[in-house]
Design a protein around this motif. Structure first.
Motif, PDB file in Angstrom:
ATOM      1  N   PHE A  83      98.301  77.838  87.507  1.00 56.05           N
ATOM      2  CA  PHE A  83      97.110  77.914  87.492  1.00 56.05           C
ATOM      3  C   PHE A  83      96.969  76.849  87.098  1.00 56.05           C
ATOM      4  O   PHE A  83      96.874  76.080  86.044  1.00 56.05           O
ATOM      5  N   ILE A  84      96.034  76.152  88.272  1.00 60.54           N
ATOM      6  CA  ILE A  84      95.651  74.238  87.666  1.00 60.54           C
ATOM      7  C   ILE A  84      94.206  74.503  88.628  1.00 60.54           C
ATOM      8  O   ILE A  84      93.702  75.070  89.407  1.00 60.54           O
ATOM      9  N   ASP A  85      92.994  74.109  87.179  1.00 56.99           N
ATOM     10  CA  ASP A  85      92.163  74.460  87.022  1.00 56.99           C
ATOM     11  C   ASP A  85      91.894  73.053  87.948  1.00 56.99           C
ATOM     12  O   ASP A  85      92.344  71.571  88.054  1.00 56.99           O
ATOM     13  N   SER A  86      90.707  72.905  89.519  1.00 57.50           N
ATOM     14  CA  SER A  86      90.085  72.022  89.101  1.00 57.50           C
ATOM     15  C   SER A  86      89.699  70.423  89.381  1.00 57.50           C
ATOM     16  O   SER A  86      90.207  69.097  89.445  1.00 57.50           O
ATOM     17  N   MET A  87      89.197  70.673  87.050  1.00 59.61           N
ATOM     18  CA  MET A  87      88.938  69.578  86.879  1.00 59.61           C
ATOM     19  C   MET A  87      89.628  69.380  86.726  1.00 59.61           C
ATOM     20  O   MET A  87      90.550  67.744  86.513  1.00 59.61           O
ATOM     21  N   ASP A  88      91.088  69.879  86.143  1.00 58.15           N
ATOM     22  CA  ASP A  88      92.568  69.131  85.689  1.00 58.15           C
ATOM     23  C   ASP A  88      93.220  68.266  86.173  1.00 58.15           C
ATOM     24  O   ASP A  88      94.057  67.254  86.522  1.00 58.15           O
ATOM     25  N   TYR A 253     110.087  81.097  98.760  1.00 57.86           N
ATOM     26  CA  TYR A 253     108.109  80.653  99.243  1.00 57.86           C
ATOM     27  C   TYR A 253     107.842  80.088  98.101  1.00 57.86           C
ATOM     28  O   TYR A 253     108.132  80.021  96.886  1.00 57.86           O
ATOM     29  N   ILE A 254     106.705  79.748  98.606  1.00 56.83           N
ATOM     30  CA  ILE A 254     106.073  78.317  98.033  1.00 56.83           C
ATOM     31  C   ILE A 254     104.372  78.903  98.748  1.00 56.83           C
ATOM     32  O   ILE A 254     104.788  78.146  99.645  1.00 56.83           O
ATOM     33  N   ARG A 255     103.825  79.281  98.585  1.00 57.15           N
ATOM     34  CA  ARG A 255     101.965  78.952  98.476  1.00 57.15           C
ATOM     35  C   ARG A 255     101.235  78.299  97.412  1.00 57.15           C
ATOM     36  O   ARG A 255     101.610  78.548  95.828  1.00 57.15           O
ATOM     37  N   VAL A 256     100.308  77.861  98.235  1.00 57.46           N
ATOM     38  CA  VAL A 256      99.026  77.277  96.864  1.00 57.46           C
ATOM     39  C   VAL A 256      97.894  77.667  97.483  1.00 57.46           C
ATOM     40  O   VAL A 256      97.923  77.535  98.998  1.00 57.46           O
ATOM     41  N   PHE A 257      97.784  78.390  96.420  1.00 56.14           N
ATOM     42  CA  PHE A 257      96.016  78.896  97.462  1.00 56.14           C
ATOM     43  C   PHE A 257      94.801  78.170  96.690  1.00 56.14           C
ATOM     44  O   PHE A 257      95.418  77.680  95.477  1.00 56.14           O
ATOM     45  N   ALA A 258      93.823  77.400  97.634  1.00 57.76           N
ATOM     46  CA  ALA A 258      93.094  76.550  97.064  1.00 57.76           C
ATOM     47  C   ALA A 258      92.153  77.612  96.595  1.00 57.76           C
ATOM     48  O   ALA A 258      91.226  78.639  96.283  1.00 57.76           O
ATOM     49  N   ASP A 267      87.332  78.707  90.515  1.00 57.82           N
ATOM     50  CA  ASP A 267      87.255  77.394  90.648  1.00 57.82           C
ATOM     51  C   ASP A 267      88.690  76.608  90.537  1.00 57.82           C
ATOM     52  O   ASP A 267      88.976  75.662  89.482  1.00 57.82           O
ATOM     53  N   GLY A 268      89.875  76.714  91.077  1.00 55.08           N
ATOM     54  CA  GLY A 268      91.047  76.060  91.097  1.00 55.08           C
ATOM     55  C   GLY A 268      92.277  77.185  91.882  1.00 55.08           C
ATOM     56  O   GLY A 268      91.706  77.485  92.591  1.00 55.08           O
ATOM     57  N   TRP A 269      93.110  75.737  91.910  1.00 58.35           N
ATOM     58  CA  TRP A 269      94.056  75.985  92.489  1.00 58.35           C
ATOM     59  C   TRP A 269      94.979  77.467  91.530  1.00 58.35           C
ATOM     60  O   TRP A 269      96.133  77.039  90.750  1.00 58.35           O
ATOM     61  N   ILE A 270      95.994  77.903  92.659  1.00 60.99           N
ATOM     62  CA  ILE A 270      97.325  78.729  91.973  1.00 60.99           C
ATOM     63  C   ILE A 270      97.934  78.241  93.194  1.00 60.99           C
ATOM     64  O   ILE A 270      98.352  78.709  94.500  1.00 60.99           O
ATOM     65  N   TYR A 271      99.498  78.036  92.028  1.00 64.88           N
ATOM     66  CA  TYR A 271     100.848  78.142  92.949  1.00 64.88           C
ATOM     67  C   TYR A 271     101.777  78.533  92.390  1.00 64.88           C
ATOM     68  O   TYR A 271     102.076  79.115  91.274  1.00 64.88           O
ATOM     69  N   GLN A 272     102.423  79.303  93.712  1.00 60.78           N
ATOM     70  CA  GLN A 272     103.261  80.202  93.750  1.00 60.78           C
ATOM     71  C   GLN A 272     104.596  79.775  94.238  1.00 60.78           C
ATOM     72  O   GLN A 272     104.871  78.862  95.285  1.00 60.78           O
ATOM     73  N   ASN A 273     105.919  80.398  93.810  1.00 60.39           N
ATOM     74  CA  ASN A 273     106.715  80.267  93.686  1.00 60.39           C
ATOM     75  C   ASN A 273     108.011  80.924  93.417  1.00 60.39           C
ATOM     76  O   ASN A 273     108.233  81.303  92.336  1.00 60.39           O
TER      77      ASN A 273
END
Length: 295
Positions: A83-88, A253-258, A267-273
């Motif tokens: 999980f990547i916070d948008s502010m990060d 599988y590499i997915r990124v959820f905005a 309020d962040g991004w989710i990166y799955q691999n």
């Protein structure tokens, strides 16, 4: 919305695998072997009887032909989520962008683990499953060519094809090969830049692939990433004719959820691999692999 990074950057990922994944050549072998179902590879084995004396009466001798299949089930199914916070992302000037995360993860985790898994799996199947003999000679500049020649001789005697063999070695063994007694050397000096090149790329038409020693252990703990298992030994060199091996990537599988794309992102991004792969030594071709390892 989710972004399919694996498809969008497929060419970039393949280039990275080709340049950084040391076991990559083994994933290209035996292209004709197909899937039995979603997670099983079917390995064909055909056996025939030989000639008999011909009788000139017009009749041919009857032989026997058998066609068997050996199923191999893929087991190494791995995933991770960040999980990547948008502010990060904002505060690091996009250092935490999806491209950078994927590059770091593939370089430092995914690719090394693939090598660790493939080489340790082949070691285990050769030494344990098929009771192969692992050479434990302590390698030196004085004996490394003799040890290598013994491996090659055994393969030649077992009618293993000479073409396409690879020698996977640690940097230490690669250094021994450059210092090996009895090796004829041609020293190339580029006159324009006074460069001296001492690379050893091939030995008797066998391509040499240098593998970091951390990726050439006999066993690993895959609880989190890949770390050498307790009691793991060092594999010094592994001579492989790729036709004896089947290595397959079944699913990547590499997915990124905005942010805001679903209830979990917030309020962040989710990166799955996720990656699903395995490697197998063919039971009828165990002569196509030879290993020297720590005693």
């Amino acid at each position: 919305m989710p972004y399919n990074y694996a498809e969008q950057f497929a060419d970039i990922l393949v280039q990275k695998y080709e340049s950084e994944q040391k076991s990559w050549p083994l994933f290209q072998s035996n292209p004709g072997i197909g899937w039995l179902n979603a997670k099983t590879i079917k390995l064909p084995y055909i056996t025939t009887t030989g000639y008999k004396d011909h009788s000139r009466t017009g009749a041919f001798n009857t032989g026997t032909l058998t066609n068997n299949w050996e199923p191999k089930t893929l087991e190494h199914d791995r995933d991770v989520e960040f999980f990547i916070d948008s502010m990060d992302v904002d505060e690091t000037n996009l250092a935490l962008s999806v491209a950078n995360i994927t590059n770091v993860f593939e370089t430092e985790q995914a690719i090394p683990e693939r090598d660790c898994y493939v080489f340790s799996k082949l070691y285990d199947e050769f030494a344990t499953t098929y009771s192969g003999t692992v050479d434990t000679t302590a390698l030196t500049a004085a004996n490394i060519l003799e040890t290598y020649d013994g491996m090659m001789e055994a393969m030649d005697d077992a009618s293993v094809p000479m073409e396409g063999r690879y020698l996977f070695v640690t940097p230490t063994v690669n250094k021994l090969l450059k210092e090996a007694e009895g090796l004829t050397r041609i020293l190339r000096v580029d006159s324009d830049a006074a460069r001296v090149r001492r690379y050893v790329h091939e030995l008797d038409d066998v391509e040499i692939v240098q593998v970091p020693s951390a990726r050439l252990k006999t066993a690993y703990d895959f609880t989190t990433g890949a770390v050498p298992a307790s009691g793991a030994k060092q594999i010094n060199m592994m001579l492989v004719q790729p036709d004896s091996v089947v290595a397959r990537m079944r699913h990547e599988y590499i997915r990124v959820f905005a942010p805001g794309s679903d209830s979990r992102t917030g309020d962040g991004w989710i990166y799955q691999n996720r990656a699903y792969w395995d490697a197998f030594l063919l039971s009828q071709r165990t002569a196509g692999i030879a290993i020297n390892a720590e005693a």
